[in-house]
Design a protein around this motif. Structure first.
Motif, PDB file in Angstrom:
ATOM      1  N   GLU A 303       0.810  -1.211   0.000  1.00  0.00           N
ATOM      2  CA  GLU A 303       0.000   0.000   0.000  1.00  0.00           C
ATOM      3  C   GLU A 303       0.851   1.272   0.000  1.00  0.00           C
ATOM      4  N   HIS A 304       2.160   1.119  -0.127  1.00  0.00           N
ATOM      5  CA  HIS A 304       3.064   2.270  -0.050  1.00  0.00           C
ATOM      6  C   HIS A 304       2.916   3.152  -1.293  1.00  0.00           C
ATOM      7  N   PRO A 305       3.075   4.467  -1.147  1.00  0.00           N
ATOM      8  CA  PRO A 305       2.955   5.370  -2.305  1.00  0.00           C
ATOM      9  C   PRO A 305       3.915   5.053  -3.450  1.00  0.00           C
ATOM     10  N   PHE A 306       5.067   4.445  -3.157  1.00  0.00           N
ATOM     11  CA  PHE A 306       5.985   4.108  -4.243  1.00  0.00           C
ATOM     12  C   PHE A 306       5.356   3.135  -5.229  1.00  0.00           C
ATOM     13  N   LEU A 307       4.421   2.316  -4.753  1.00  0.00           N
ATOM     14  CA  LEU A 307       3.753   1.335  -5.612  1.00  0.00           C
ATOM     15  C   LEU A 307       2.353   1.773  -6.004  1.00  0.00           C
ATOM     16  N   ALA A 308       2.044   3.044  -5.783  1.00  0.00           N
ATOM     17  CA  ALA A 308       0.671   3.513  -5.986  1.00  0.00           C
ATOM     18  C   ALA A 308       0.360   3.892  -7.427  1.00  0.00           C
ATOM     19  N   GLU A 309       1.328   3.736  -8.341  1.00  0.00           N
ATOM     20  CA  GLU A 309       1.082   4.089  -9.735  1.00  0.00           C
ATOM     21  C   GLU A 309      -0.137   3.328 -10.264  1.00  0.00           C
ATOM     22  N   PRO A 310      -1.123   4.029 -10.817  1.00  0.00           N
ATOM     23  CA  PRO A 310      -2.327   3.332 -11.300  1.00  0.00           C
ATOM     24  C   PRO A 310      -2.039   2.411 -12.476  1.00  0.00           C
ATOM     25  N   ASP A 311      -0.979   2.703 -13.233  1.00  0.00           N
ATOM     26  CA  ASP A 311      -0.672   1.906 -14.421  1.00  0.00           C
ATOM     27  C   ASP A 311       0.390   0.861 -14.091  1.00  0.00           C
ATOM     28  N   ALA A 312      -0.002  -0.159 -13.306  1.00  0.00           N
ATOM     29  CA  ALA A 312       0.939  -1.216 -12.962  1.00  0.00           C
ATOM     30  C   ALA A 312       1.389  -1.972 -14.205  1.00  0.00           C
ATOM     31  N   ALA A 313       0.473  -2.128 -15.166  1.00  0.00           N
ATOM     32  CA  ALA A 313       0.828  -2.816 -16.409  1.00  0.00           C
ATOM     33  C   ALA A 313       1.902  -2.039 -17.163  1.00  0.00           C
ATOM     34  N   GLY A 314       1.835  -0.715 -17.104  1.00  0.00           N
ATOM     35  CA  GLY A 314       2.844   0.099 -17.760  1.00  0.00           C
ATOM     36  C   GLY A 314       4.211  -0.061 -17.120  1.00  0.00           C
ATOM     37  N   ALA A 315       4.260  -0.169 -15.784  1.00  0.00           N
ATOM     38  CA  ALA A 315       5.523  -0.390 -15.092  1.00  0.00           C
ATOM     39  C   ALA A 315       6.106  -1.751 -15.471  1.00  0.00           C
ATOM     40  N   GLN A 316       5.239  -2.762 -15.563  1.00  0.00           N
ATOM     41  CA  GLN A 316       5.719  -4.086 -15.974  1.00  0.00           C
ATOM     42  C   GLN A 316       6.225  -4.045 -17.416  1.00  0.00           C
ATOM     43  N   HIS A 317       5.561  -3.270 -18.259  1.00  0.00           N
ATOM     44  CA  HIS A 317       6.018  -3.120 -19.640  1.00  0.00           C
ATOM     45  C   HIS A 317       7.402  -2.470 -19.684  1.00  0.00           C
ATOM     46  N   ALA A 318       7.657  -1.512 -18.779  1.00  0.00           N
ATOM     47  CA  ALA A 318       8.985  -0.881 -18.711  1.00  0.00           C
ATOM     48  C   ALA A 318      10.043  -1.900 -18.325  1.00  0.00           C
ATOM     49  N   LEU A 319       9.696  -2.822 -17.433  1.00  0.00           N
ATOM     50  CA  LEU A 319      10.633  -3.887 -17.073  1.00  0.00           C
ATOM     51  C   LEU A 319      10.853  -4.830 -18.251  1.00  0.00           C
ATOM     52  N   ALA A 320       9.780  -5.155 -18.974  1.00  0.00           N
ATOM     53  CA  ALA A 320       9.915  -6.015 -20.148  1.00  0.00           C
ATOM     54  C   ALA A 320      10.825  -5.385 -21.196  1.00  0.00           C
TER      55      ALA A 320
END
Length: 331
Positions: A303-320
């Motif tokens: 629940e931390h603000p560092f992980l609060a980005e609404p676009d979790a799929a976008g963050a995973q895409h950045a890792l990909a």
């Protein structure tokens, strides 16, 4: 200090950091090796293609099932290694857990009742985070790091709900797929807690990623929480991804056991880069709180603000995208 008194009993430790691994003495073997099915799988059913790495108690190969041509990871254990049965038990228990590497088959030893000879595991084409960092040759940005942290925490949440502690979380034990999916692997040092306050042996796993209470339980544990050590280890991993090198010692320093113990138990928390966000700084600080009872829980961190980005799929895409870049660099 208790940990100093025990120092003479520990083996000499040498580089690299991933090899600062301390193990339990041999444990009694179960009466029968676990099995995922009634299959008569044999090592000869698999063709070993290349070495992927060395985990707790065994060597991991990229392999192919001869009959089906299915690609997989094959972890082969030393004869009688107690970690084989332990890892098979945990992976079967966590068969439905998200962000945990999948167990396909337990390959039994030739002798009945012995620990498994090998495990056929899900193959993660992106390899480990340690390999990803090495191939990239630079630190990762906060967005892909957030994808790693979120998925690793979801995996830990599922494992802890099953009363499983990993005890050896590090970059080489976090695997990534081509799509940026992250999964926890290598449970040779793991433990299933039979009771809430089951003790977890301090000297199991990789010393560089151990929490202070595992070096000196009397001084640092407070209200005992066997799951807090996994949170510390994840915090070290996250900071390492941001800095591009092991964060608790100066870059390039040749660590020994005493240097690691002093850095982990007494050293100041390392500073993230100047450009790091306040959310990232606080997230890492919550993970690397030296007192276990003050450390954030997995639930709190999710629940931390560092992980609060609404676009979790976008963050995973950045890792990909980083996985794809690293693959191109390796060609």
């Amino acid at each position: 200090m208790a940990v100093v008194r025990q120092r003479r009993q520990l083996p000499h430790l040498t580089l690299p950091l991933d090899h600062f691994v301390l193990r339990l003495p041999p444990q009694p073997q179960p009466t029968a090796a676990p099995s995922t099915s009634t299959s008569d799988a044999r090592l000869s059913d698999y063709e070993r293609l290349s070495v992927l790495g060395h985990g707790n108690g065994g060597t991991v190969y990229k392999a192919r099932h001869r009959r089906s041509s299915q690609p997989l990871a094959l972890k082969i254990f030393a004869d009688g290694d107690a970690s084989a049965a332990r890892e098979a038990e945990i992976l079967m228990l966590a068969a439905d857990a998200p962000h945990v590497v999948r167990l396909h088959t337990v390959i039994p030893s030739a002798a009945a009742g012995e620990a498994p000879a090998a495990l056929a595991l899900e193959l993660m084409p992106g390899g480990s985070l340690a390999g990803l960092l090495r191939r990239l040759g630079r630190p990762m940005g906060e967005r892909p790091i957030a994808a790693v942290a979120r998925q690793a925490l979801l995996g830990l949440a599922a494992l802890h709900a099953l009363r499983v502690v990993h005890r050896d979380l590090k970059p080489s034990n976090l695997l990534v797929g081509a799509d940026g999916e992250v999964k926890i692997a290598d449970f040779g040092a793991g433990k299933v807690l039979r009771r809430r306050l089951d003790p977890c042996a301090s000297y199991v796993g990789t010393a560089a990623y151990m929490s202070p209470e595992r070096f000196d339980p009397e001084a640092y544990s407070g209200d005992y929480d066997p799951y807090a050590a996994d949170v510390w280890s994840l915090g070290v991993v996250i900071l390492e991804l941001c800095l591009g090198h092991f964060p608790l010692l100066p870059e390039g320093q040749r660590p020994d056991w005493a240097a690691l113990m002093c850095a982990i138990c007494f050293g100041e928390a390392p500073e993230p880069p100047a450009a790091a966000s306040d959310e990232f700084r606080d997230f890492v600080a919550r993970c690397l709180e030296k007192k276990a009872w003050r450390r954030a829980s997995v639930t709190e961190l999710l629940e931390h603000p560092f992980l609060a980005e609404p676009d979790a799929a976008g963050a995973q895409h950045a890792l990909a995208a980083l996985v794809a870049e690293a693959e191109q660099r390796g060609q």
